[in-house]
Design an enzyme around this catalytic site. Structure first.
Site, short mmCIF file in Angstrom:
data_model
loop_
_atom_site.label_atom_id
_atom_site.label_comp_id
_atom_site.label_asym_id
_atom_site.label_seq_id
_atom_site.Cartn_x
_atom_site.Cartn_y
_atom_site.Cartn_z
N ASP A 177 3.09 -6.04 -0.51
CA ASP A 177 1.01 -5.00 -0.80
C ASP A 177 0.64 -5.26 0.47
O ASP A 177 -0.25 -6.27 0.09
CB ASP A 177 1.41 -4.53 -1.94
CG ASP A 177 0.29 -3.12 -1.85
OD1 ASP A 177 -1.00 -3.71 -1.09
OD2 ASP A 177 -0.28 -2.48 -3.00
N HIS A 178 0.40 -4.94 1.73
CA HIS A 178 -0.34 -5.82 2.91
C HIS A 178 -1.57 -6.42 2.10
O HIS A 178 -2.71 -6.91 2.44
CB HIS A 178 -0.27 -5.40 3.93
CG HIS A 178 -0.63 -3.98 4.21
ND1 HIS A 178 -0.72 -2.72 4.18
CD2 HIS A 178 -2.34 -4.04 4.60
CE1 HIS A 178 -1.08 -2.27 4.35
NE2 HIS A 178 -1.97 -2.91 5.00
N HIS A 240 -2.01 0.14 -3.75
CA HIS A 240 -3.45 -1.04 -3.11
C HIS A 240 -4.59 -0.61 -3.87
O HIS A 240 -5.61 -2.29 -4.77
CB HIS A 240 -3.94 -0.14 -1.88
CG HIS A 240 -2.80 0.08 -0.73
ND1 HIS A 240 -2.16 -0.98 -0.72
CD2 HIS A 240 -2.67 0.86 0.05
CE1 HIS A 240 -1.04 0.02 0.20
NE2 HIS A 240 -1.45 0.36 0.76
#
Ligand code: NAP
Length: 484
Positions: A177-178, A240
């Site tokens: 999950d960047h 996110h």
């Protein structure tokens, strides 16, 4: 200029889907920048794979163009570019076919770290895992990196986990999950647990509420078909925003380590109360400002998918009982802004005339734009004229405070890929975390589907539907402004 860092150990990285958008825009330019920073050892090897009929030279040309477009000024250094291209090789294969795998295996070197990045759609993950282990390309020391979306709901996420775990142990699986790779997100942990100042106040006794906003100006144009099957809840909240909520709400882990941190995040997700329909607002952007509406972009005139969501979330534990978390995300809003705002309670009693100091302090952790941390405090307005109070920001813009170090900070993908090589899973989602997040999200989506409810329209370029403002107004609170 790129940040200099200690090199990681030698590695061979296979990228399956190496000619795709993600590889072109993020993975390959990110690796290049890490090489320029001296973090990627000279002996590292990157092996691209996809169905494309390319040879090594063709793949290198492809990457050269990608660097020109996406690696910024660093790509102007012809010597560095040439050095990076030397590290690249290519194998043409179809994930569903049987050719190419032997060649892929022959390119790997013994006594080197092996990692495989699955830069393809999730429907290919299971097959890739089977092919890699079936052909003996991976072993118990290899690492695999998988991209979002990780499942469409709990059932599909579980199925995906089962497929991957049939071939790999959990400690080998890196679910990206960047958002977790962003500097400020890690700073949230540094601020909370590296200072004695905040942690004693970080609870329901002192925090009135928390706001987490991820606002985007872009529409879903060009990816309407994909997005329409997903919507803001699946595309943004389940991953996110959930991760930001976890890091804001979790208990201090016993140490900064993969399982200690992820255990605490998991406890937060499991403590989330079910959300009542009256505490969720779903929106869909209308046409305006010379742009088409969501329905035109999605190409389904009857789509009930939301491009905006705002919700009130309660974490049912001692720390957060009575302190709500308000989450908000949407497309086509006034500005591009991601932040976590910790809104502290008002002082209990005002010693000053008027109502000046009845405003709670706000600690804002900004992810974008301009990563940094701001604390709003009340001070005396300068000059004579009595005791007049005003609010000022105690601002720590990373760009101001850290100067050059910020302009050279690695982006989220660069950092996360290097973490894979280092074998550090702290900033990656564990399988049980992902499943717990879906278990909380699924009933909310099912309730909309059962009710056949439709998102409310909102004007583009604003802060979303009015109902979202009401969500806080009815609690006597207001959203922070989304600035253009
Ligand atoms: P993409 O542009 O469609 O690229 C897919 C890549 O996979 C191409 O290189 C394609 O090349 C290859 N491929 C497809 N089918 C294959 C097969 N059967 N065998 C071998 N190779 C195959 O997709 P993307 O945008 O790069 O996204 C990749 C993954 O990252 C997806 O899961 C996506 O959701 C996720 N993601 C992407 C972004 C982004 O910014 N793009 C951001 C976050 C997450 P050939 O067709 O030549 O085989």
């Amino acid at each position: 200029m790129v940040a200099k860092t200690i090199p990681v150990d030698p590695f061979d990285l296979i990228i399956i889907g190496a000619t795709g958008d993600l590889a072109r825009r993020k993975i390959l330019p990110g690796l290049f920048r890490r090489m320029c920073a001296g973090q990627m050892p000279e002996t590292a090897k990157v092996i691209g794979a996809s169905r494309g009929d390319l040879d090594d030279a063709g793949f290198r040309d492809f990457v050269k163009d990608a660097l020109k477009e996406f690696a910024g000024d660093t790509a102007k250094d012809a010597k560095s570019v040439a050095q990076f291209l030397e590290m690249l090789e290519y194998v043409s294969l179809d994930v569903f076919g049987d050719t190419g795998w032997k060649e892929l295996k022959s390119k790997l070197r013994p006594d080197t770290i092996h990692a495989v990045y699955f830069s393809v759609g999730p429907s290919l993950f299971g097959e890739i895992a089977r092919k890699l282990s079936g052909h003996g390309i991976t072993d118990e020391h290899s690492r695999i990196v998988v991209e979002k979306p990780f499942g469409h709901d709990l059932e599909t996420a579980k199925a995906l986990n089962t497929e991957l775990r049939a071939c790999f142990d959990e400690h080998q699986i890196y679910r990206i999950d960047h958002y977790l790779g962003k500097e400020t997100v890690q700073n949230l942990m540094a601020v909370r647990f590296g200072n004695a100042l905040f942690e004693p106040l970080w609870n329901a006794q002192h925090v009135d509420h928390v706001q987490i906003t991820v606002a985007e100006t872009v529409s879903v144009e060009g990816r309407g078909g994909y997005y329409d099957k997903s919507g803001a809840m699946r595309d943004m909240v389940q991953n996110h925003l959930m991760q930001l909520l976890c890091l804001s709400a979790m208990e201090p882990p016993s140490k900064y380590g993969a399982d200690a941190v992820r255990d605490e995040k998991l406890k937060v997700i499991r403590a989330l109360e079910p959300v009542a329909p009256s505490e969720v607002v779903r929106g869909q952007y209308s046409a305006g400002r010379d742009m088409a509406s969501y329905l035109e972009h999605a190409e389904d005139p009857d789509s009930k998918t939301e491009s905006f969501i705002a919700m009130k979330v309660k974490v049912a534990n001692w720390r957060w009982a009575s302190t709500p978390f308000y989450l908000r995300t949407g497309k086509r809003l006034r500005g591009r802004m991601s932040e976590i705002a910790i809104v502290f309670k008002d002082p209990p009693h005002s010693i000053f005339e008027g109502d000046f100091n009845r405003k709670g302090n706000v600690l804002v952790i900004r992810l974008q734009p301009d990563e940094g941390i701001t604390m709003r405090v009340t001070i005396k307005e300068p000059g004579p004229g009595g005791m007049r109070l005003t609010e000022v920001p105690l601002d720590m813009s990373f760009a101001d405070a850290l100067g050059d170090q910020v302009s050279v900070m690695p982006d989220a993908y660069e950092r996360l890929i290097m973490d894979v090589i280092r074998g550090d899973q702290t900033l990656f989602m564990r399988g049980d975390e992902v499943e717990a997040a879906w278990a909380w999200v699924d009933p909310i989506i099912e309730a909309w589907q059962d009710a056949g409810s439709r998102p409310v329209p909102y004007d583009p370029g604003g802060s979303g539907p009015d109902d979202s403002l009401m969500l806080l107004h009815k609690d006597g609170r207001r959203w922070r402004e989304i600035k253009s």
